[in-house]
Design a protein around this motif. Structure first.
Motif, PDB file in Angstrom:
ATOM      1  N   VAL A   8       3.192   8.188  -4.917  1.00 18.67           N
ATOM      2  CA  VAL A   8       2.364   7.370  -4.028  1.00 18.67           C
ATOM      3  C   VAL A   8       2.236   5.984  -4.651  1.00 18.67           C
ATOM      4  O   VAL A   8       1.877   5.856  -5.826  1.00 18.67           O
ATOM      5  N   GLY A   9       2.550   4.956  -3.884  1.00 19.94           N
ATOM      6  CA  GLY A   9       2.492   3.597  -4.406  1.00 19.94           C
ATOM      7  C   GLY A   9       1.842   2.639  -3.424  1.00 19.94           C
ATOM      8  O   GLY A   9       1.685   2.944  -2.240  1.00 19.94           O
ATOM      9  N   ARG A  10       1.481   1.481  -3.910  1.00 20.53           N
ATOM     10  CA  ARG A  10       0.809   0.480  -3.084  1.00 20.53           C
ATOM     11  C   ARG A  10       1.826  -0.499  -2.516  1.00 20.53           C
ATOM     12  O   ARG A  10       2.643  -1.061  -3.250  1.00 20.53           O
ATOM     13  N   LEU A  11       1.787  -0.699  -1.221  1.00 20.02           N
ATOM     14  CA  LEU A  11       2.678  -1.636  -0.557  1.00 20.02           C
ATOM     15  C   LEU A  11       2.285  -3.058  -0.954  1.00 20.02           C
ATOM     16  O   LEU A  11       1.124  -3.414  -0.971  1.00 20.02           O
ATOM     17  N   GLY A  12       3.282  -3.856  -1.284  1.00 22.78           N
ATOM     18  CA  GLY A  12       3.018  -5.240  -1.656  1.00 22.78           C
ATOM     19  C   GLY A  12       3.428  -5.514  -3.088  1.00 22.78           C
ATOM     20  O   GLY A  12       4.233  -6.408  -3.345  1.00 22.78           O
ATOM     21  N   ASP A  13       2.895  -4.725  -4.038  1.00 21.90           N
ATOM     22  CA  ASP A  13       3.259  -4.917  -5.441  1.00 21.90           C
ATOM     23  C   ASP A  13       3.957  -3.704  -6.039  1.00 21.90           C
ATOM     24  O   ASP A  13       4.417  -3.751  -7.179  1.00 21.90           O
ATOM     25  N   GLY A  14       4.047  -2.602  -5.281  1.00 20.67           N
ATOM     26  CA  GLY A  14       4.771  -1.429  -5.762  1.00 20.67           C
ATOM     27  C   GLY A  14       4.079  -0.670  -6.869  1.00 20.67           C
ATOM     28  O   GLY A  14       4.701   0.168  -7.539  1.00 20.67           O
ATOM     29  N   LEU A  15       2.794  -0.901  -7.087  1.00 19.42           N
ATOM     30  CA  LEU A  15       2.071  -0.200  -8.151  1.00 19.42           C
ATOM     31  C   LEU A  15       1.990   1.294  -7.839  1.00 19.42           C
ATOM     32  O   LEU A  15       1.565   1.695  -6.765  1.00 19.42           O
ATOM     33  N   ILE A  65       5.460   4.799   5.139  1.00 18.61           N
ATOM     34  CA  ILE A  65       4.483   3.735   4.895  1.00 18.61           C
ATOM     35  C   ILE A  65       3.348   3.876   5.895  1.00 18.61           C
ATOM     36  O   ILE A  65       3.573   3.901   7.103  1.00 18.61           O
ATOM     37  N   GLU A  66       2.122   3.991   5.368  1.00 22.17           N
ATOM     38  CA  GLU A  66       0.937   4.065   6.225  1.00 22.17           C
ATOM     39  C   GLU A  66      -0.231   3.362   5.552  1.00 22.17           C
ATOM     40  O   GLU A  66      -0.531   3.635   4.392  1.00 22.17           O
ATOM     41  N   LEU A  67      -0.862   2.439   6.283  1.00 27.53           N
ATOM     42  CA  LEU A  67      -2.084   1.767   5.806  1.00 27.53           C
ATOM     43  C   LEU A  67      -1.890   1.167   4.413  1.00 27.53           C
ATOM     44  O   LEU A  67      -2.696   1.393   3.498  1.00 27.53           O
ATOM     45  N   ASP A  68      -0.812   0.401   4.236  1.00 26.20           N
ATOM     46  CA  ASP A  68      -0.521  -0.311   2.989  1.00 26.20           C
ATOM     47  C   ASP A  68      -0.253   0.610   1.810  1.00 26.20           C
ATOM     48  O   ASP A  68      -0.382   0.197   0.647  1.00 26.20           O
ATOM     49  N   VAL A  69       0.102   1.849   2.088  1.00 29.67           N
ATOM     50  CA  VAL A  69       0.454   2.796   1.029  1.00 29.67           C
ATOM     51  C   VAL A  69       1.833   3.373   1.318  1.00 29.67           C
ATOM     52  O   VAL A  69       2.171   3.670   2.470  1.00 29.67           O
ATOM     53  N   ILE A  70       2.636   3.532   0.265  1.00 29.23           N
ATOM     54  CA  ILE A  70       3.980   4.098   0.383  1.00 29.23           C
ATOM     55  C   ILE A  70       3.964   5.505  -0.199  1.00 29.23           C
ATOM     56  O   ILE A  70       3.517   5.714  -1.336  1.00 29.23           O
ATOM     57  N   TYR A  71       4.455   6.457   0.559  1.00 26.17           N
ATOM     58  CA  TYR A  71       4.550   7.851   0.119  1.00 26.17           C
ATOM     59  C   TYR A  71       6.022   8.220   0.013  1.00 26.17           C
ATOM     60  O   TYR A  71       6.772   8.090   0.991  1.00 26.17           O
ATOM     61  N   GLN A  89       3.438  13.236   5.832  1.00 31.05           N
ATOM     62  CA  GLN A  89       2.309  12.933   6.702  1.00 31.05           C
ATOM     63  C   GLN A  89       1.045  13.640   6.221  1.00 31.05           C
ATOM     64  O   GLN A  89      -0.059  13.090   6.263  1.00 31.05           O
ATOM     65  N   GLN A  90       1.210  14.864   5.754  1.00 33.56           N
ATOM     66  CA  GLN A  90       0.072  15.615   5.214  1.00 33.56           C
ATOM     67  C   GLN A  90      -0.457  14.953   3.946  1.00 33.56           C
ATOM     68  O   GLN A  90      -1.675  14.826   3.758  1.00 33.56           O
ATOM     69  N   VAL A  91       0.473  14.518   3.075  1.00 35.96           N
ATOM     70  CA  VAL A  91       0.072  13.821   1.851  1.00 35.96           C
ATOM     71  C   VAL A  91      -0.695  12.546   2.204  1.00 35.96           C
ATOM     72  O   VAL A  91      -1.730  12.231   1.601  1.00 35.96           O
ATOM     73  N   ALA A  92      -0.188  11.815   3.208  1.00 37.15           N
ATOM     74  CA  ALA A  92      -0.835  10.571   3.620  1.00 37.15           C
ATOM     75  C   ALA A  92      -2.252  10.820   4.130  1.00 37.15           C
ATOM     76  O   ALA A  92      -3.180  10.057   3.827  1.00 37.15           O
ATOM     77  N   GLN A  93      -2.429  11.894   4.896  1.00 34.75           N
ATOM     78  CA  GLN A  93      -3.755  12.209   5.420  1.00 34.75           C
ATOM     79  C   GLN A  93      -4.735  12.530   4.292  1.00 34.75           C
ATOM     80  O   GLN A  93      -5.877  12.069   4.298  1.00 34.75           O
ATOM     81  N   GLU A  94      -4.275  13.328   3.325  1.00 33.23           N
ATOM     82  CA  GLU A  94      -5.150  13.709   2.213  1.00 33.23           C
ATOM     83  C   GLU A  94      -5.485  12.504   1.334  1.00 33.23           C
ATOM     84  O   GLU A  94      -6.635  12.312   0.931  1.00 33.23           O
ATOM     85  N   PHE A  95      -4.477  11.691   1.053  1.00 31.81           N
ATOM     86  CA  PHE A  95      -4.701  10.542   0.185  1.00 31.81           C
ATOM     87  C   PHE A  95      -5.633   9.525   0.847  1.00 31.81           C
ATOM     88  O   PHE A  95      -6.536   8.983   0.210  1.00 31.81           O
ATOM     89  N   SER A  96      -5.415   9.291   2.140  1.00 36.55           N
ATOM     90  CA  SER A  96      -6.265   8.347   2.869  1.00 36.55           C
ATOM     91  C   SER A  96      -7.714   8.823   2.902  1.00 36.55           C
ATOM     92  O   SER A  96      -8.651   8.024   2.767  1.00 36.55           O
TER      93      SER A  96
END
Length: 214
Positions: A8-15, A65-71, A89-96
């Protein structure tokens, strides 16, 4: 099990915010795919396609990519795109649900490493049958998913949005050629029908002696 590695990473800087391996003992064979995944995190931008599948032999690398997060899910080649993206999609829901309002806070990698516990639960439960059923009721939007080789994407410096544009242009060119061929066929068919009608009219209007009866 959908993924051998999830990132799981942050969109924009790839952290990198969180990550999980299926089997720590097999981490050596995943070093190269993980390195590619981290480079991909830095490559993706706000203009990149929301999801894609990339060949990273012997694995397939899928991202969402969902809500500025990359999975990202690194999967065995036999895992279908539908299964991989349902898992993501499941990972994205839990992480969000757990960190959605804190995504911009971290300044160091793996700030949400405790999310690994959730990832392990998702893998052990096959992604959660109830959640899979719920997701199946929603449009998955996986009809057209970009597929390319990850080395080509990373080494050529070509953005995924450029690749998607190229794919669209090829598709449009194909559809245009097919449309032109259809038009030509219709034109020839109409011309043939007109010629047949003219020949019939000519036959009935000519005196009988001009025709030879066999």
């Amino acid at each position: 099990m959908a993924a051998v590695c999830t990132m799981v990473g942050r969109l924009g800087d790839g952290l990198v915010l969180a990550a999980s391996l299926e089997d720590e003992a097999g981490s050596t064979r995943l070093l190269e795919p993980q390195t590619q995944a981290k480079r991909l995190l830095r490559t993706l931008s706000y203009t990149s396609p929301a999801r894609a599948s990339l060949d990273a032999p012997p694995y397939l690398l899928h991202y969402l990519i969902e809500l500025d997060v990359i999975y990202i899910a690194i999967c065995d080649a036999h895992v279908s795109q539908e299964r991989a993206f349902t898992y993501l999609q499941q990972v994205a829901q839990e992480f969000s649900a757990q960190y959605g309002d804190r995504v911009k806070e971290p300044t160091r990698p793996y700030s949400f490493i405790e999310f690994d516990t959730t990832l392990q639960k998702l893998r052990r439960s096959g992604g959660g049958r109830r959640r899979v059923a719920e997701l199946d009721k929603k449009p998955q939007e996986v009809q057209h998913i970009l597929r390319d080789n990850i080395n080509h994407v990373l080494e050529s410096g070509m953005s995924l949005s450029d690749l998607e544009g190229s794919s669209s242009r090829v598709s449009q060119k194909y559809r245009g050629g097919l449309k032109n061929s259809t038009r030509r066929c219709r034109f020839y068919a109409k011309t043939l029908v007109v010629l047949l009608i003219l020949l019939i009219l000519l036959y009935w209007s000519m005196p009988g002696e001009y025709f030879i009866v066999l």
